[in-house]
Design an enzyme around this catalytic site. Structure first.
Site, short mmCIF file in Angstrom:
data_model
loop_
_atom_site.label_atom_id
_atom_site.label_comp_id
_atom_site.label_asym_id
_atom_site.label_seq_id
_atom_site.Cartn_x
_atom_site.Cartn_y
_atom_site.Cartn_z
N THR A 295 51.51 23.73 -8.48
CA THR A 295 50.12 23.77 -8.91
C THR A 295 50.03 24.40 -10.29
O THR A 295 50.58 25.48 -10.52
CB THR A 295 49.23 24.53 -7.90
N HIS B 143 57.85 33.67 4.41
CA HIS B 143 58.85 34.69 4.72
C HIS B 143 59.47 34.48 6.10
O HIS B 143 60.47 35.12 6.44
CB HIS B 143 58.21 36.08 4.65
#
Length: 586
Positions: free
Chosen positions: A499, A556
């Protein structure tokens, strides 16, 4: 032999679609591969072509009905087959899609109805009949059980064509138009503006003036809301006149100044009755900006007038009006000039409230879902793009002349990213339950800002492309995305996303992962800054360099911080090296 028109697969994870508009009516001829209807999903709006040449014999899913992938939407065949089809049963409020029209024979009076007007009634429209057809509130999406009538686009007594937008309905998920199920005159409004109706309920009645004259006089003891407003067929009022109340005789109808003050929605098409279709949003935007739709040439599919067309016309009118302003400002005393020019609210939305659009609702749902699904962290590095700037300056003009598109920094960053994804396959992976799926290709999603909201078209097999190939793909997908011309397959299948929030001046951000990806790379604004530069001998100097922050938001659950850091370092090293000249003959 008849051929079924089925809803094809519209992309990965798409299981259903909403019929936006039928481009043909029952009985009309259609050629093979000619667009037959438009279908909307939570990812894309697309046209469904006819599988064969012939006549549209039957419509099984009406506009705003939701159909699963593989469902039969309609039938195309020879005109001779139309008469052999069994007559549809009378529709009820819970009738399935495709049986919305109710052919209810009007009773024939044995003597003149006492309520018949002395003056002649409005002439029957072309294609109309003496039958009255109920306008039902269709299913407007999964779990939607009711809708609020926002606005009637026709008044009682006005003519309406089959499939012409008749009223607007708002739900908690979507704002949509309800088309007329038949041609004729709007005889009765059963649910007024701002009233709530359940799915399947009767909103109004359309038929010929004869049906109104033949209808029995309503029970005087019945509630006002149940009295047929069209028991006398009123002569259509002139444009701009206050509408007759649906619950009382036309002669006693009170004036409706609020309704009369609104722009009269008698032109739902841009260029006459046969012109391109115009959505309510575009019509409202045109009215708010004082833009005449008849003066606009649409740039959408089939000449359709898009939101951007209206904005461009409004901006052009604004610039023309402001042209003499600088001269007037120069003549004014300096003391009268404000110290800072305020930023105008060009959207006209300040101090207003509006329903979220369907795309905005989908984006909101997916962003919250992503944050609730993944354990998201963001790491950032600072990259010196001076070498890329120097290379780009040498080759960008020739590249544009040869390829017809610009050579952006994003193309170089995308190339460096795909190379790093090959070296770090767990960042180009997805979590599927308790399994990790390592993708065998680098399908790069590129976030694109459009007037409708954020979309993410996908460059398939981006790892096989060079910088120039990626640049052309980005330009093509972004252009067609803003014009709503992308297919469903082009908006799905990303394995990693980039992005470019820096295009609006943002230095760095913490982007949200595009599920089911495990990472998203954000690129900040390119700025010149003084930095410490070391030469080959270890001597430090301060120099003006082209600098950019690049951020990686990662899941994560799958990616450790050290792995994310090494991935970013690899992208940084590749870009600062700037060794892409071989692709451009340098």
């Amino acid at each position: 032999m008849s051929t079924e028109v089925t809803l094809p697969a519209l992309g990965e994870s798409v299981t259903e679609g909403t019929v936006s508009r039928w481009l043909k009516e029952v009985g009309e001829h259609v050629d093979a591969d000619e667009p037959l209807l438009e279908v909307s999903t939570d990812k894309v709006d697309t046209e469904i072509p006819s599988p064969a040449s012939g006549t549209l014999l039957e419509i099984k899913f009406n506009e705003d009905d939701v159909a699963p992938v593989g469902a039969v939407l309609g039938i195309v065949g020879e005109p001779s087959e139309q008469g052999s089809a069994p007559a549809p049963e009378q529709a009820t409020p819970t009738a399935p899609a495709g049986t919305v029209e109710q052919a209810e024979e009007a009773p024939t009076p044995t003597e003149p109805a006492p309520a018949a007007p002395a003056e002649p009634s409005a002439p029957a429209p072309a294609g109309g009949s003496s039958d009255a057809t109920e306008v039902l509130l269709p299913a407007l999406g999964e779990s939607v059980t009711e809708g609020t009538v926002s606005r009637w686009l026709k008044e009682v007594g006005e003519e309406v064509d089959a499939d012409e937008p008749l009223l607007e309905v708002s739900t908690d998920k979507v704002d949509t138009e309800i088309p007329s199920p038949a041609a004729g005159v709007l005889l009765e409004i059963k649910v007024k503006e701002d009233e709530v109706a359940e799915v399947g309920s009767v909103l109004g009645v359309v038929g010929s003036p004869d049906a109104a004259a033949a209808a029995p006089e309503p029970d005087k003891g019945a509630p006002a809301s149940a009295a047929p407003a069209a028991s006398v067929a009123p002569t259509p009022e002139p444009v701009g006149a206050a509408p007759a109340a649906s619950a009382a005789p036309a002669a006693q109808a009170p004036a409706a100044p609020a309704r009369a003050a609104e722009p009269t929605p008698v032109a739902p098409r841009a260029t006459g009755e046969d012109g391109p279709y115009v959505t309510p949003l575009v019509r409202k935007m045109a009215a708010d900006n004082g833009v005449d739709l008849n003066s606009i040439t649409g740039t959408g599919v089939g000449g359709r007038i898009r939101k951007q067309d209206v904005l461009d016309a409004a901006e052009a009118a604004k610039k023309a009006a402001e042209a003499p302003a600088p001269a007037a400002a120069a003549a004014a005393p300096a003391a009268a000039q404000p110290s800072a020019k305020p930023v105008p609210d060009e959207s006209g939305k300040r101090g207003t409230t509006e329903k979220m659009s369907r795309m905005r609702t989908v984006i909101a749902s997916r962003m919250v879902e992503s944050l609730q699904t993944a354990a998201q962290l963001t790491a950032t590095v600072e990259v010196d793009l001076t070498a890329i700037s120097q290379l780009r300056k040498k080759v960008k003009d020739e590249f544009r002349r040869r390829e017809g598109t610009g050579l952006t920094y994003l193309a170089f960053i995308s190339k460096a990213t795909t190379e790093a994804l090959k070296a770090f396959p767990n960042i180009n992976a997805s979590i599927d339950g308790k399994n990790v799926v390592y993708h065998d290709a680098e399908n790069l999603g590129i976030a694109v800002d459009t007037p409708r909201g954020l979309i993410v078209p996908v460059i398939k097999n981006a790892g096989d492309l060079n910088v120039g190939g990626i640049a052309k793909q980005i330009a093509d997908l972004a252009s067609r995305g803003r014009d709503n011309q992308l297919g469903p397959d082009e908006l799905s299948g990303a394995t990693f996303t980039i992005t470019n929030y820096g295009s609006a001046g943002t230095l760095f951000d913490t982007p949200v992962i595009n599920q089911p990806n495990s990472g998203i790379l954000g690129t900040g604004a390119l700025v010149k800054r003084p930095v410490v530069v070391s030469d080959q001998f270890g001597n430090d100097t301060i120099a003006i360099r082209d600098m950019m922050y690049i951020s990686l938001t990662y899941d994560h659950r799958l990616i450790d911080g050290a792995v994310a850091a090494r991935f970013l370092s690899a992208v940084k090293a590749r870009l600062e090296e700037g060794a892409f000249g071989g692709e451009f003959g340098l």
